[in-house]
Scaffold this motif. Structure first.
Motif, PDB file in Angstrom:
ATOM      1  N   TYR A  32       0.805  -1.210   0.000  1.00  0.00           N
ATOM      2  CA  TYR A  32       0.000   0.000   0.000  1.00  0.00           C
ATOM      3  C   TYR A  32       0.843   1.267   0.000  1.00  0.00           C
ATOM      4  O   TYR A  32       0.436   2.291   0.509  1.00  0.00           O
ATOM      5  CB  TYR A  32      -0.956  -0.021   1.194  1.00  0.00           C
ATOM      6  N   MET A  33       2.018   1.214  -0.603  1.00  0.00           N
ATOM      7  CA  MET A  33       2.885   2.377  -0.635  1.00  0.00           C
ATOM      8  C   MET A  33       3.051   2.926  -2.050  1.00  0.00           C
ATOM      9  O   MET A  33       4.035   3.547  -2.352  1.00  0.00           O
ATOM     10  CB  MET A  33       4.244   2.038  -0.031  1.00  0.00           C
ATOM     11  N   SER A  34       2.102   2.682  -2.913  1.00  0.00           N
ATOM     12  CA  SER A  34       2.210   3.162  -4.273  1.00  0.00           C
ATOM     13  C   SER A  34       0.908   3.815  -4.687  1.00  0.00           C
ATOM     14  O   SER A  34      -0.161   3.432  -4.230  1.00  0.00           O
ATOM     15  CB  SER A  34       2.517   1.987  -5.214  1.00  0.00           C
ATOM     16  N   SER A  35       1.004   4.782  -5.572  1.00  0.00           N
ATOM     17  CA  SER A  35      -0.206   5.416  -6.082  1.00  0.00           C
ATOM     18  C   SER A  35      -0.448   5.002  -7.532  1.00  0.00           C
ATOM     19  O   SER A  35      -1.265   5.603  -8.211  1.00  0.00           O
ATOM     20  CB  SER A  35      -0.098   6.932  -5.954  1.00  0.00           C
ATOM     21  N   ASN A  82      -2.697   6.109 -12.446  1.00  0.00           N
ATOM     22  CA  ASN A  82      -1.876   6.813 -11.462  1.00  0.00           C
ATOM     23  C   ASN A  82      -2.746   7.800 -10.702  1.00  0.00           C
ATOM     24  O   ASN A  82      -3.466   8.596 -11.316  1.00  0.00           O
ATOM     25  CB  ASN A  82      -0.748   7.598 -12.145  1.00  0.00           C
ATOM     26  N   ASP A  85      -2.458  10.628  -4.773  1.00  0.00           N
ATOM     27  CA  ASP A  85      -2.012  10.143  -3.463  1.00  0.00           C
ATOM     28  C   ASP A  85      -2.317   8.658  -3.269  1.00  0.00           C
ATOM     29  O   ASP A  85      -3.143   8.076  -3.956  1.00  0.00           O
ATOM     30  CB  ASP A  85      -2.591  10.980  -2.326  1.00  0.00           C
ATOM     31  N   GLU A  86      -1.615   8.076  -2.318  1.00  0.00           N
ATOM     32  CA  GLU A  86      -1.717   6.648  -2.037  1.00  0.00           C
ATOM     33  C   GLU A  86      -3.073   6.272  -1.460  1.00  0.00           C
ATOM     34  O   GLU A  86      -3.579   5.184  -1.731  1.00  0.00           O
ATOM     35  CB  GLU A  86      -0.616   6.233  -1.062  1.00  0.00           C
ATOM     36  N   GLU A  87      -3.660   7.157  -0.687  1.00  0.00           N
ATOM     37  CA  GLU A  87      -4.952   6.870  -0.064  1.00  0.00           C
ATOM     38  C   GLU A  87      -6.026   6.639  -1.125  1.00  0.00           C
ATOM     39  O   GLU A  87      -6.833   5.713  -1.014  1.00  0.00           O
ATOM     40  CB  GLU A  87      -5.350   8.011   0.874  1.00  0.00           C
ATOM     41  N   ASN A  90      -5.411   3.248  -2.759  1.00  0.00           N
ATOM     42  CA  ASN A  90      -5.847   2.152  -1.899  1.00  0.00           C
ATOM     43  C   ASN A  90      -7.355   1.992  -1.906  1.00  0.00           C
ATOM     44  O   ASN A  90      -7.869   0.877  -1.928  1.00  0.00           O
ATOM     45  CB  ASN A  90      -5.346   2.357  -0.471  1.00  0.00           C
ATOM     46  N   VAL A 110      -1.584  -3.329  -6.992  1.00  0.00           N
ATOM     47  CA  VAL A 110      -0.547  -2.310  -6.987  1.00  0.00           C
ATOM     48  C   VAL A 110       0.437  -2.633  -8.103  1.00  0.00           C
ATOM     49  O   VAL A 110       0.869  -3.775  -8.262  1.00  0.00           O
ATOM     50  CB  VAL A 110       0.174  -2.265  -5.625  1.00  0.00           C
TER      51      VAL A 110
END
Length: 143
Positions: A32-35, A82, A85-87, A90, A110
């Motif tokens: 969960y560290m990618s957008s 893309n 933000d990551e939120e 997710n 992801v």
């Protein structure tokens, strides 16, 4: 031997404390560290615009791209979205994975960096010098 016993003990302790192996926990965090999301199973009628529209309800989409076959010009059935933000990424991953888009159930995950050499697009070569039809043998399959 004592070193291995200590490592085993630490791993068991980590599993008992949070119910997961430490490596699995780290991988779930990294997930969960990618957008940037990979979207698979796309309908051939899905284009960049409709892909962006489908995901824009979850946040600001900076780019949506359906990957096209360079020879035929048809969709290859997957693409990338893309987010700013990551939120938002997710939220989209959780909500859209397995959902219907233009008549097809899509897979959302992801996006990961491709590692290693790119696969050749020259068809089946049957190993080093094999293949069928007796054509080009060896080396790069791009003529």
């Amino acid at each position: 031997m004592a070193f291995y016993n200590r490592v085993g003990s630490l791993l068991r302790q980590g599993i008992s404390q949070n119910g997961q192996a430490p490596m699995a926990s780290m991988l779930n965090s990294a997930r969960y560290m990618s957008s940037k999301l990979f979207i698979g199973g796309l309908s051939f009628s899905t284009d960049d615009t409709s892909l962006k529209e489908a995901f824009s309800g979850f946040g600001d989409v900076t780019d949506a791209k359906v990957i096209m076959d360079r020879d035929t010009g048809r969709s290859r059935g997957f693409g990338f979205v893309n987010f700013v933000d990551e939120e938002a990424a997710n939220s989209a991953l959780t909500a859209m994975d397995g959902q219907d888009l233009n008549g097809r159930s899509i897979r959302v995950s992801v996006a990961t960096e491709r590692t290693g050499p790119r696969p050749s697009s020259g068809g089946y070569r049957g190993g080093e010098g094999g293949g069928y039809g007796g054509g080009y043998r060896g080396g790069d399959s791009s003529y």
